[in-house]
Design an enzyme around this catalytic site. Structure first.
Site, PDB file in Angstrom:
ATOM      1  N   GLU A 216       0.840  -1.209   0.000  1.00  0.00           N
ATOM      2  CA  GLU A 216       0.000   0.000   0.000  1.00  0.00           C
ATOM      3  C   GLU A 216       0.876   1.261   0.000  1.00  0.00           C
ATOM      4  O   GLU A 216       0.543   2.259  -0.634  1.00  0.00           O
ATOM      5  CB  GLU A 216      -0.925  -0.001   1.219  1.00  0.00           C
ATOM      6  CG  GLU A 216      -1.988  -1.089   1.122  1.00  0.00           C
ATOM      7  CD  GLU A 216      -2.923  -1.073   2.310  1.00  0.00           C
ATOM      8  OE1 GLU A 216      -2.474  -1.498   3.396  1.00  0.00           O
ATOM      9  OE2 GLU A 216      -4.072  -0.626   2.175  1.00  0.00           O
TER      10      GLU A 216
ATOM     11  N   GLU B 204      -4.450  -9.382   2.301  1.00  0.00           N
ATOM     12  CA  GLU B 204      -5.217  -9.230   3.550  1.00  0.00           C
ATOM     13  C   GLU B 204      -6.444 -10.138   3.632  1.00  0.00           C
ATOM     14  O   GLU B 204      -6.773 -10.668   4.697  1.00  0.00           O
ATOM     15  CB  GLU B 204      -5.663  -7.773   3.716  1.00  0.00           C
ATOM     16  CG  GLU B 204      -4.580  -6.820   4.190  1.00  0.00           C
ATOM     17  CD  GLU B 204      -3.678  -6.296   3.090  1.00  0.00           C
ATOM     18  OE1 GLU B 204      -3.706  -6.842   1.962  1.00  0.00           O
ATOM     19  OE2 GLU B 204      -2.935  -5.339   3.348  1.00  0.00           O
TER      20      GLU B 204
END
Ligand code: NAD
Length: 721
Positions: A119, A141
């Protein structure tokens, strides 16, 4: 210089290299200290931006950056929600300032960048990944019951469009090699060396003095359109089921939250989209599903894959030359994974033709990998060259490890071991891939019973990640250590269990299948039974699995199990499944997929066509009166209760083995984090589980009898395991 963990190195060429290196850990993760240092670095970048022309962000570790701190995430409870949301917003704010610095920022991704680390990279203008060995990129995730909440969903949606972002990046949590990441579009370039990576970064900075993220450019539109644009609107309703299908039993809350974040976020401005993402992510972090999944799939799995159950005091010893006895379905697959791991393989069957057929299986898999560009021609030839097919027992000479995979017949297994024991190395490990037979008895067929062990693989061997190592009464600790070394060397996960009929996995999965068949016998439509399983999170319908395993085999196993258990005075409870299985085999001649006829119909190639309608005509009743939730919980509870009995009987040795074995060996729903966590986390905790099992017993029979050990723990307010 800042005194934080992000080193600031301004070169004479006015390119600033920021190197992240957390001195307190072996990998960089999103700790509170890192958040502070990142914000301080961004403050300084803004203050001093006249002194540099561009920024290269890289890492001082072998990997670029791991994700969030999973210890922290695992322990989060609903009370932590405000702090969690604040933490996510801190990252979002820093990342946003970085991408709007007004100077080019390039991520030089020198190794694995997953989750939060990726990210961070997404908030740079240009991403160049080093093609380092083992390097993986992506946003995994969802595989821990979470979603990328530091801008990951929002940015990938704006980069790739909803469909690509959800299906190829965030919805399934793929971990990609750099070449794949480039193809998917989440990075811009791949470099073969570090020098090339930095050269490329400097060249890009020189050519792009004032870059902006696509979403900050005037007139920007989300690729593929917003959820209300007609082509997307037409496809969106199918997304939830597609995601669930692709995830094969992974938890529902996370993929659905990913989808909601993507779709809601695509309809609003960037800041609002970030807020939507924070809200969904915080909910997941504070929930029980992610805690269970992180515990099982990160910590327990990590511990097991580092050899956590390996007896101490023996040097690591991986085989060099393995004798595989039987080149059928399992033997052929076992030969393949061994050859891929660099081991020499002697693949023996009764005829050379059968052995060659076994080797052909590897040829097929390798040619496929070659066509896909996953391996080179040299690699293909090298791996295939390691497999030596034979029918001659003399070729066993020099082997330091044996894996037997002949028919499931104790007499035959003992005979083949007897034939080769004197031919292999005098200390060769003797492993049997039996799926149900007690290892202690098979070991009586050899002289060195201490070197005899069960190595239970799952089909198809190249895809299934688990090996259940079965310890017989005389098996030595050294043999266990060697079996674990072998399993890790072929890149599989070892669980270690004590001997018994069916061990842990084959025994417990039988409960799942029996319950499904019993439901059909009690009048439930077979399609409803399959949905009960898959909607509970099982990767495949139970009846399809029964066909795959074959009812002739399960009938044989059950009859001998029943006979032996009763003779030994053990606990045995009959199931409504048995008369139906007997009828399927003996009356309707529909044993399973192998014959092209089972609960389903199959074509000549074994492709599933549809349900056998005779089943519905003969058994389905509208008035069966069984609630859908009972169907699901009968499957889940039957497996859970039998697992508890496996502990009582000493078959299972650790909770981690039970949880990991249940997910990877028998398809117990991954969202639970494994069977023991399911028992302990059932609504109302262990006491709630016991109360519900008592209800199921009253309604459906003694299969749901609660073991005393479990009831006692519930009464004491403890957890099981
Ligand atoms: P299979 O019928 O496909 O293969 C068995 C092979 O053994 C055949 O090729 C046969 O020719 C060979 N064989 C028979 N006698 C032999 C001898 N004397 N010497 C050498 N080879 C001989 O069976 P499979 O499905 O591969 O199963 C093999 C073993 O693996 C069984 O014990 C089974 O229970 C176990 N197992 C099977 C599965 C599965 O899903 N099929 C899963 C786990 C374990």
């Amino acid at each position: 210089m800042t005194d934080n963990m992000i080193a600031w190195d301004l070169g004479a060429d006015r390119v600033l290299v920021l190197t992240i290196d957390d001195p307190s850990q072996s990998t960089n993760t999103m700790t509170e200290a890192f958040a502070r240092d990142l914000t301080a670095t961004v403050d300084r970048l803004e203050a001093e931006k006249d002194t540099f022309d561009g920024v290269i962000l890289t890492s001082g570790k072998d990997t670029f950056f791991a994700g969030g701190d999973l210890n922290l995430l695992m322990d989060a409870t609903p009370e932590d929600a405000p702090a969690i949301a604040r933490g996510l917003d801190t990252y979002k704010a820093a990342f946003r300032r970085l991408e709007r610095l007004g100077k080019p920022v390039v991520a030089a991704i020198n190794g694995t960048a997953l989750g939060g680390g990726f990210e961070l990279a997404l908030a740079t203008h240009h991403r160049i990944a080093l093609d380092a060995k083992g390097s993986l990129l992506g946003l995994p995730e969802v595989t821990f019951g979470l979603l990328p909440g530091a801008g990951g969903v929002t940015r990938t949606v704006r980069l790739l469009g909803i469909t690509n972002a959800v299906l190829n990046v965030v919805g399934q949590g793929q971990r990609m090699k750099p070449a794949k990441a480039l193809q998917v579009g989440i990075i811009h370039e791949v470099a073969a060396t570090r020098e090339e990576m930095f050269d490329k970064a400097r060249a890009w900075i020189a050519a792009n003095p004032e870059p902006a993220q696509p979403w900050d450019v005037k007139g920007y539109k989300i690729p593929g359109g917003t959820p209300s644009s007609p082509p997307l609107a037409a496809n969106l309703p199918a997304f939830p089921s597609n995601v669930r299908k692709q995830l094969k039993g992974a938890p529902m809350p996370a993929p659905i939250a990913v989808l909601a974040t993507a779709v809601e976020g695509a309809q609003v401005d960037l800041d609002t989209a970030f807020a939507v993402e924070t809200r969904y992510c915080t909910n997941l972090i504070c929930g029980q599903v992610s805690a269970n999944m992180i515990k099982a799939l990160f910590f327990d799995l990590g511990m097991i894959n580092k050899g956590g159950s390996r007896p101490e005091g023996f040097p690591v010893r991986t085989p060099e030359k393995v004798l595989v006895l039987g080149a059928g379905m399992m033997g052929a697959g076992i030969a393949y994974v061994q050859a891929r791991a660099g081991m020499q393989v002697v693949l023996k069957d009764v005829t050379i033709e059968a052995a060659e057929r076994g080797k052909d299986y590897s040829r097929k898999l390798l040619d496929k990998a070659l066509r896909k560009g996953a391996i080179t021609q040299d690699k293909r030839d090298e791996v295939l060259g390691r497999i030596h097919p034979t029918a001659d027992p003399a070729d066993a000479a020099g082997c330091d490890f044996v894996v037997e995979a002949v028919f499931e017949d104790p007499g035959l297994k003992k005979k083949v071991f007897g034939e080769i024991e004197g031919l292999v190395n005098p200390d060769a490990l003797l492993g049997s891939n039996t799926s149900t037979l007690p290892v202690t008895d098979l070991a009586t067929g050899v002289q060195r019973q201490e070197d005899f062990i069960g190595l239970h693989f799952f089909s198809p061997v190249d895809k299934m990640p688990l090996v259940e190592i079965v310890v017989g009464e005389k098996t030595s600790d050294e043999a266990i250590a060697r079996a674990i070394d072998y399993t890790l060397a072929i890149k599989k996960t070892p669980i270690v269990v004590n001997d018994s009929r069916g061990f842990f996995t084959s025994r417990v999965i039988g409960q799942f299948m029996d319950e499904a068949i019993a439901l059909v016998a009690e009048g439930v439509h077979p399609t409803t039974v399959e949905q009960a399983a898959t909607q509970a999170g099982y990767p495949v319908g139970a009846l399809a699995l029964v066909d795959e395993i074959n009812m002739k085999l399960s009938q044989k196993i059950r009859r001998s199990l029943r006979e032996n258990t009763i003779a030994e005075g053990g606990r045995w409870v009959d199931s409504n499944a048995y008369p139906l299985v007997d009828a399927m085999v003996d009356e309707y001649d529909r044993p399973g997929r192998l014959e092209g006829r089972g609960f389903y119909e199959y074509d000549a190639d074994g492709k599933k066509l549809g349900l056998w309608q005779g089943l519905v005509e003969k058994y389905t009743r509208e008035d069966h009166g069984i609630p859908f939730i009972d169907m699901q919980e009968r499957m889940l509870f039957a497996e859970s209760l039998d697992t508890a009995r496996c502990f009582d009987e000493g078959v299972l040795r650790t909770v981690a083995d039970a949880n990991i074995g249940s997910i990877f060996g028998i398809g117990f729903p991954a969202w639970t984090g494994g069977v023991i966590q399911y028992i302990n986390q059932y609504a109302g905790g262990l006491a709630g589980f016991v109360a519900r099992a008592d209800e199921l017993r009253a309604a459906y029979g003694d299969r749901f009898e609660v073991p005393e050990s479990l009831r006692a723990k519930a009464a004491a307010g403890e957890t099981f395991g």
